[in-house]
Design a protein around this motif. Sequence first.
Motif, PDB file in Angstrom:
ATOM      1  N   SER B  22       0.819  -1.210   0.000  1.00 41.60           N
ATOM      2  CA  SER B  22       0.000   0.000   0.000  1.00 41.60           C
ATOM      3  C   SER B  22       0.859   1.268   0.000  1.00 41.60           C
ATOM      4  N   SER B  23       2.161   1.126   0.213  1.00 41.21           N
ATOM      5  CA  SER B  23       3.049   2.294   0.190  1.00 41.21           C
ATOM      6  C   SER B  23       3.589   2.578  -1.192  1.00 41.21           C
ATOM      7  N   LEU B  24       3.007   1.922  -2.189  1.00 37.04           N
ATOM      8  CA  LEU B  24       3.507   2.063  -3.562  1.00 37.04           C
ATOM      9  C   LEU B  24       3.704   3.516  -3.985  1.00 37.04           C
ATOM     10  N   ILE B  25       2.682   4.340  -3.751  1.00 40.65           N
ATOM     11  CA  ILE B  25       2.777   5.728  -4.202  1.00 40.65           C
ATOM     12  C   ILE B  25       3.908   6.451  -3.483  1.00 40.65           C
ATOM     13  N   GLN B  26       4.066   6.225  -2.178  1.00 47.86           N
ATOM     14  CA  GLN B  26       5.145   6.856  -1.417  1.00 47.86           C
ATOM     15  C   GLN B  26       6.501   6.439  -1.972  1.00 47.86           C
ATOM     16  N   VAL B  27       6.653   5.155  -2.251  1.00 48.45           N
ATOM     17  CA  VAL B  27       7.911   4.641  -2.792  1.00 48.45           C
ATOM     18  C   VAL B  27       8.208   5.298  -4.139  1.00 48.45           C
ATOM     19  N   LEU B  28       7.192   5.343  -5.005  1.00 47.80           N
ATOM     20  CA  LEU B  28       7.389   5.948  -6.325  1.00 47.80           C
ATOM     21  C   LEU B  28       7.727   7.430  -6.201  1.00 47.80           C
ATOM     22  N   LEU B  29       7.055   8.112  -5.274  1.00 51.61           N
ATOM     23  CA  LEU B  29       7.322   9.544  -5.089  1.00 51.61           C
ATOM     24  C   LEU B  29       8.763   9.774  -4.661  1.00 51.61           C
ATOM     25  N   GLU B  30       9.251   8.915  -3.758  1.00 50.48           N
ATOM     26  CA  GLU B  30      10.618   9.079  -3.291  1.00 50.48           C
ATOM     27  C   GLU B  30      11.616   8.845  -4.420  1.00 50.48           C
ATOM     28  N   ILE B  31      11.362   7.829  -5.209  1.00 49.53           N
ATOM     29  CA  ILE B  31      12.251   7.562  -6.338  1.00 49.53           C
ATOM     30  C   ILE B  31      12.204   8.724  -7.319  1.00 49.53           C
ATOM     31  N   VAL B  46      10.644  -2.380  -8.317  1.00 52.89           N
ATOM     32  CA  VAL B  46       9.636  -2.024  -7.313  1.00 52.89           C
ATOM     33  C   VAL B  46       8.498  -3.043  -7.326  1.00 52.89           C
ATOM     34  N   SER B  47       8.084  -3.422  -8.532  1.00 48.64           N
ATOM     35  CA  SER B  47       7.001  -4.385  -8.685  1.00 48.64           C
ATOM     36  C   SER B  47       7.350  -5.701  -7.990  1.00 48.64           C
ATOM     37  N   GLN B  48       8.596  -6.139  -8.201  1.00 51.11           N
ATOM     38  CA  GLN B  48       9.084  -7.380  -7.602  1.00 51.11           C
ATOM     39  C   GLN B  48       9.129  -7.274  -6.079  1.00 51.11           C
ATOM     40  N   LYS B  49       9.706  -6.178  -5.617  1.00 54.07           N
ATOM     41  CA  LYS B  49       9.951  -6.009  -4.174  1.00 54.07           C
ATOM     42  C   LYS B  49       8.663  -5.829  -3.389  1.00 54.07           C
ATOM     43  N   LEU B  50       7.732  -5.057  -3.957  1.00 53.58           N
ATOM     44  CA  LEU B  50       6.491  -4.766  -3.230  1.00 53.58           C
ATOM     45  C   LEU B  50       5.408  -5.789  -3.530  1.00 53.58           C
ATOM     46  N   GLN B  51       5.705  -6.696  -4.468  1.00 56.67           N
ATOM     47  CA  GLN B  51       4.699  -7.677  -4.879  1.00 56.67           C
ATOM     48  C   GLN B  51       3.432  -6.989  -5.393  1.00 56.67           C
ATOM     49  N   VAL B  52       3.648  -5.952  -6.191  1.00 56.37           N
ATOM     50  CA  VAL B  52       2.516  -5.255  -6.805  1.00 56.37           C
ATOM     51  C   VAL B  52       2.611  -5.497  -8.305  1.00 56.37           C
ATOM     52  N   MET B  54       2.666  -5.166 -12.268  1.00 53.89           N
ATOM     53  CA  MET B  54       3.143  -4.090 -13.138  1.00 53.89           C
ATOM     54  C   MET B  54       1.981  -3.245 -13.681  1.00 53.89           C
ATOM     55  N   THR B  55       0.842  -3.879 -13.922  1.00 53.84           N
ATOM     56  CA  THR B  55      -0.308  -3.128 -14.459  1.00 53.84           C
ATOM     57  C   THR B  55      -0.711  -2.011 -13.497  1.00 53.84           C
ATOM     58  N   ARG B  56      -0.657  -2.337 -12.209  1.00 52.81           N
ATOM     59  CA  ARG B  56      -1.055  -1.358 -11.203  1.00 52.81           C
ATOM     60  C   ARG B  56      -0.049  -0.207 -11.136  1.00 52.81           C
ATOM     61  N   ILE B  57       1.234  -0.555 -11.207  1.00 51.15           N
ATOM     62  CA  ILE B  57       2.274   0.469 -11.169  1.00 51.15           C
ATOM     63  C   ILE B  57       2.148   1.385 -12.385  1.00 51.15           C
ATOM     64  N   GLN B  58       1.905   0.775 -13.534  1.00 50.11           N
ATOM     65  CA  GLN B  58       1.741   1.570 -14.764  1.00 50.11           C
ATOM     66  C   GLN B  58       0.547   2.505 -14.646  1.00 50.11           C
ATOM     67  N   HIS B  59      -0.540   1.952 -14.092  1.00 55.90           N
ATOM     68  CA  HIS B  59      -1.755   2.746 -13.943  1.00 55.90           C
ATOM     69  C   HIS B  59      -1.470   3.984 -13.083  1.00 55.90           C
ATOM     70  N   ILE B  60      -0.819   3.770 -11.952  1.00 51.62           N
ATOM     71  CA  ILE B  60      -0.542   4.864 -11.027  1.00 51.62           C
ATOM     72  C   ILE B  60       0.498   5.829 -11.598  1.00 51.62           C
ATOM     73  N   ALA B  61       1.537   5.277 -12.205  1.00 47.83           N
ATOM     74  CA  ALA B  61       2.613   6.131 -12.721  1.00 47.83           C
ATOM     75  C   ALA B  61       2.133   7.003 -13.883  1.00 47.83           C
ATOM     76  N   THR B  62       1.109   6.536 -14.612  1.00 49.36           N
ATOM     77  CA  THR B  62       0.598   7.352 -15.703  1.00 49.36           C
ATOM     78  C   THR B  62      -0.552   8.243 -15.244  1.00 49.36           C
ATOM     79  N   PHE B  63      -1.137   7.905 -14.098  1.00 49.85           N
ATOM     80  CA  PHE B  63      -2.287   8.669 -13.604  1.00 49.85           C
ATOM     81  C   PHE B  63      -1.857  10.002 -13.012  1.00 49.85           C
ATOM     82  N   TYR B  64      -0.850   9.988 -12.149  1.00 51.12           N
ATOM     83  CA  TYR B  64      -0.439  11.206 -11.462  1.00 51.12           C
ATOM     84  C   TYR B  64       0.602  11.980 -12.256  1.00 51.12           C
TER      85      TYR B  64
END
Lengths: 203, 154
Positions: B22-31, B46-52, B54-64
Motif C-alpha cells: 500500500s506504500s507504492l505511491i510513497q515509494v514511487l514519489l521518493e524515487i 519495485v514491482s518485484q519487491k512490493l509484490q505489486v 506491473m499493471t497497477r504500477i503503470q496505472h498509477i505512474a501514468t495517472f499522477y
Amino acid sequence: MSEILLEIDGKEVKATAGMTILEAAQSVGISIPTLCHHEKLEPFGGCRLCTVEVEVRGRTRLVVSCVYPVEDGLVVRTRTEKVERIRKTILELLLAHAPDSFVLQDLAREYGADRDRYEKEASFCIHCGLCVRYCAEVKKKHAVGFIDRGSKKEICFIPEIAAEECWDCKECFPLCPTEALQAAFVLTLALTSPPPVADKTGS
Amino acid sequence: MSAVMDNERIDQIVAKHDGEPSSLIQVLLEIQSEHHWLPMDVLKRVSQKLQVPMTRIQHIATFYKAFSLVPKGSHEIHICVGTACHVRGAQRVLDMVEDMTGIKPGETDLDLKFSLETVNCLGCCALGPVMEIDGKTHGKMTPAETADVLKNYN
C-alpha cells in the motif's frame, strides 16, 4: 445470515445481508441492464447503466444497483422515467466511443438511444474494466491494465506478461462489450511494437 | 545524476516502507524526487519487491502528473499561466525561459539540466507572474529578472 425484506418493482424480495440490489433483483428474475458487471468479479460500478431509483423514508434518489447493498424496507424501482432517461444518455455517450458495438446497439434499441447524438470519438473502449479485472481477479496474471486518466485512459497489455500468458488464454476477448477484436488489436500492438524510448535511455 | 538508479537504493527505499504494497505511491514519489523520473527497470524492481503487479504500477505512474516515465532535467521549472499570472505577463516570462533553455513546455533539454512545465496556479496570485524552480518560488517576474534567475542554475 440475517434476512432482509425489500421491494423491487412492487415485488416483495427476500435477500441476505451483503447482497447488492442487482443480485437481489436477479434472484427474482428482474433484469437490470449492466455492462461492467460480471458475476465472478468484484463489483466495479463503472458503467452506471444499472442505475435504479430507491426510496427510503419517502425520499427517492438514484443509486448504482451493482454496488449498493440491500437494506431493510428499501423500495426499488428499476424502470422509472428518470432511470430510463439516464440509461438512454449513458448509452448515447458510450456509443460515441464504440458506435458499432452490438451489445450497445441492442441496449440502444431498447432504451431509444440515438447512436449519433454525440460526436463520434471512436476509441472502441468504454472502460468497463472487464478485461482488466478478469485478468487480475480470475486469472491472476495482470497482463492487461489501465494507463493514463480521464479522456486519455486506455487499456494496455504488459508485453512481457502478455507474450507468455495471453496466447493460450484470450478469455478476456469475449467479455468485451464493444469489440473482442479491440483487445486482440491492442495485444498485438503491445507484442509487436518496439520498446518505448524510456526503456532505451534507462539502460 | 546517474542514468540508472541502483537496485540497492531502490531496496533501501522499499525497506523504509516495510515493503508494504500500500506504500507504492510513497515509494514511487521518493524515487521520483531522487531520480527525477521512473525508468522501466526501476519500476520492475519495485514491482518485484512490493509484490505489486506491473499493471497497477503503470496505472498509477501514468495517472499522477507528479510521476514521469521519461527523463527529466535536474532543475524543474514550473511557470504559472493561470489567469492572474497570464494577465500580468506570464507569456513573456515563458518566452524568455523558452529562449534561454531552448525547450518548450513538457520538454527536457539534452544535457538533462532543465525541464519546463506550465502549471495553472501555484496559489500565490498576488506574486504573479510566478515561476517556480525546484520548488523555490520566484514572484513578480519580468523577462530580465527571469534571465537573471535562470543564470544561477547550472
